[in-house]
Design an enzyme around this catalytic site. Structure first.
Site, short mmCIF file in Angstrom:
data_model
loop_
_atom_site.label_atom_id
_atom_site.label_comp_id
_atom_site.label_asym_id
_atom_site.label_seq_id
_atom_site.Cartn_x
_atom_site.Cartn_y
_atom_site.Cartn_z
N GLU A 114 0.77 -1.25 0.05
CA GLU A 114 -0.09 -0.04 -0.17
C GLU A 114 0.91 1.14 -0.11
OE1 GLU A 114 -4.03 -1.39 2.37
OE2 GLU A 114 -2.37 -1.20 3.63
C1 ACM Z 1 -2.16 -5.40 4.20
O1 ACM Z 1 -3.19 -5.98 4.72
N1 ACM Z 1 -1.89 -4.25 3.87
C2 ACM Z 1 -0.71 -6.40 3.84
#
Ligand code: ACM
Length: 531
Positions: free
Chosen positions: A333
């Site tokens: 992310e």
């Molecule tokens: C995640 O759940 N961002 C690895």
């Protein structure tokens, strides 16, 4: 016959009565035999074991664990023998001396299935043997579940004769605890280690940094913990592990044959570091501490030398503190990092981790990078039905000789709500996540056209945005982590939900006896809670 001569009458009575066992397979037969009264307790062959062993063949008669029992475990078996007596003494009230001539024999020797153990119970002896101490430890977890429960008057414990052969499907069977969103002290981490050890899990991944908190002391960078570790989600007081604390966790985990995988998430999920040191930001301005639950807004400044001095210090110190083979560099992310910067960052950071002697793990997003150390492992966190991007990124990692740890978020993320009407938990990964869903997936079927040997194992992450206490941890984890443990241990064709649910119902009484406040999920015939 030998069985009749050696076996006390009350045990024989209990064996005879075992034919009329209760639904959970346990038989408790109160027998008054003079004064003081003694309760003889026998167990039927159906006594629950979770994860269920590969093979379990009933034998004749019953072993009696009593005041004459002693444990014999020498050489490489000695630490497991010591663990066993420390476990069983409070469970049974028996003295269970560790002696060279006990009738509970633990042996480390060649000749057993790799990663597994063999366990035999006969009227004379309990014998557990394995190639390595870790396999012996897993055998002890099985033995522990074969014991009938203690009541106030129990002084003898009947364990039905049996021959068990057992070994795991996957070598990596992990849980993850996020100590960044909420901080949990060493004692709680140790408790979670014991919680997962009984499920034959052998890895604990610690998510040590995120936007809301930095939880590990790094020499030369004191503000990471002074500032970055000071708070947590919601703005309350946070905390951090000193390097001595971290070593203590690693040592405790090793005593349970669990390897710690430390994760520093980068280049995103780094607001706590960016709040601690202004120079890590491209604009040179320290960020404010963050107490919310959003993701994707922070990034280290990839082009600055100070960033690389920082990353080098963090990774080399963490690698030196960690005896296990892996270091996890996060990489998920990173929406606030350009793709060009992201690739450059992951290439360089993964190289630093490899130079520190570790095999790199990252969330599967790191499959974007073009120059990963050979054999870099991806942790898959998309759904059990992969969407296009995650298919490509995991494919890139496999082409580089890597393997995958399977943590599909819609079946393995323990922070997902059990029920949308509950306050605790998050919902973004297709919540609710039921026990049926946590059990009903096959890691090898997520990418059905790929070689099943590309899967290293499974892991159940517990993110802690809404999780604030030991009780919260255990409530979100149990019983779904038990399902994930079976996914990791048992062969796929041996698993079915109804069989699991029946064993899980009895296992719930063990959880009750350990004070684990689990969710009595619908679809499992739970027994009445122990008051
Ligand atoms: C995640 O759940 N961002 C690895």
């Amino acid at each position: 016959m030998a069985l009749l001569r050696r076996t006390p009458w009350y045990v024989l009575l209990a064996i005879a009565l075992a034919g009329a066992s209760t639904a959970n397979g346990a038989v408790n037969t109160a027998v008054t035999a003079g004064s003081p009264p003694v309760e003889a307790t026998a167990t039927s062959l159906a006594r629950t074991v979770i994860p269920s062993p590969v093979s379990r063949i009933p034998g004749e008669g019953t072993f009696t664990l009593d005041e004459h029992s002693a444990v014999d475990g020498r050489g490489a078996a000695a630490p497991v023998a010591e663990y066993l007596v420390n476990l069983l003494r409070p469970m049974t009230g028996l003295s269970l001396p560790l002696s060279g001539r006990g009738n509970i024999v633990l042996i480390v020797e060649p000749g057993h299935t790799p990663g597994g153990y063999d366990l035999r119970v006969t009227p004379d002896q309990i014998w557990i043997a394995a190639n390595e101490a870790s396999g012996l430890f897993d055998g002890v977890q099985t033995l522990r579940q074969l014991l009938p429960p203690k009541t106030a008057t129990t002084t003898r414990y009947g364990i039905a004769s049996t021959t068990i052969t057992d070994y795991p499907r996957y070598t990596y069977r992990g849980a993850m605890l996020d100590v960044a969103r909420h901080f949990f002290p060493v004692s709680m981490v140790k408790r979670y280690i014991d919680d997962i050890a009984q499920l034959k899990m052998n890895v604990l991944h610690l998510h040590l940094s995120d936007d809301q908190g930095w939880r590990i002391a790094i020499k030369g960078w004191p503000r990471l913990t002074e500032i970055g570790g000071s708070r947590q989600v919601g703005g309350g007081a946070g905390g951090y592990f000193t390097q001595a604390d971290y070593r203590e966790i690693v040592k405790y985990a090793a005593s349970r044959y669990i390897t710690i995988v430390p994760e520093i998430d980068m280049p995103g999920h780094t607001n706590a570091a960016l709040a601690s040191y202004a120079e890590l930001n491209c604009d040179g301005r320290a960020r404010s501490l963050y107490f919310g639950m959003s993701v994707g807004f922070s990034s280290l400044c990839v082009g600055k030398d100070v960033t690389w001095r920082f990353i080098e210090d963090v990774i080399t110190q963490l690698a030196a503190l960690t005896p296990g083979p892996w270091i996890h560099i996060g990489g998920d992310e990173s929406s606030a990092t350009s793709l060009k910067d992201y690739k450059a960052f992951i290439n360089r950071a993964s190289g630093i981790a490899a130079s520190a002697g570790k095999t790199v793990i990252g969330w599967h997003d790191i499959g974007w990078a073009t120059d990963l150390p050979k054999g870099t492992i991806g942790q898959y966190w998309d759904y059990i039905t992969p969407r296009g991007g995650s298919w490509v990124l995991t494919g890139n990692l496999l082409k580089n000789g890597g393997q995958l740890i399977m943590s599909p978020s819609n079946v393995a993320y323990l922070d997902q709500k059990y029920d949308l009407s509950e306050d605790i938990g998050t919902e973004w990964a297709q919540a609710p996540l039921t026990i049926q869903e946590a059990y009903g997936w096959d890691p090898a079927a997520v990418f059905p056209d790929r070689d099943p040997n590309t899967i290293l194992g499974v892991e159940a992450p517990l993110w802690t945005e809404t999780v604030q206490s030991r009780a919260d941890i255990e409530y979100m984890a149990f019983p779904r982590i038990v399902a994930i443990a079976e996914v990791g241990w048992m062969q796929q064709d041996a698993r079915n939900f109804d069989d699991f649910a029946a064993r899980l119902a009895t296992f719930g009484t063990y959880l009750d006896s350990q004070g684990i406040g689990f969710k009595r999920t619908p679809g499992v015939p739970w027994l009445k809670a122990v008051p």
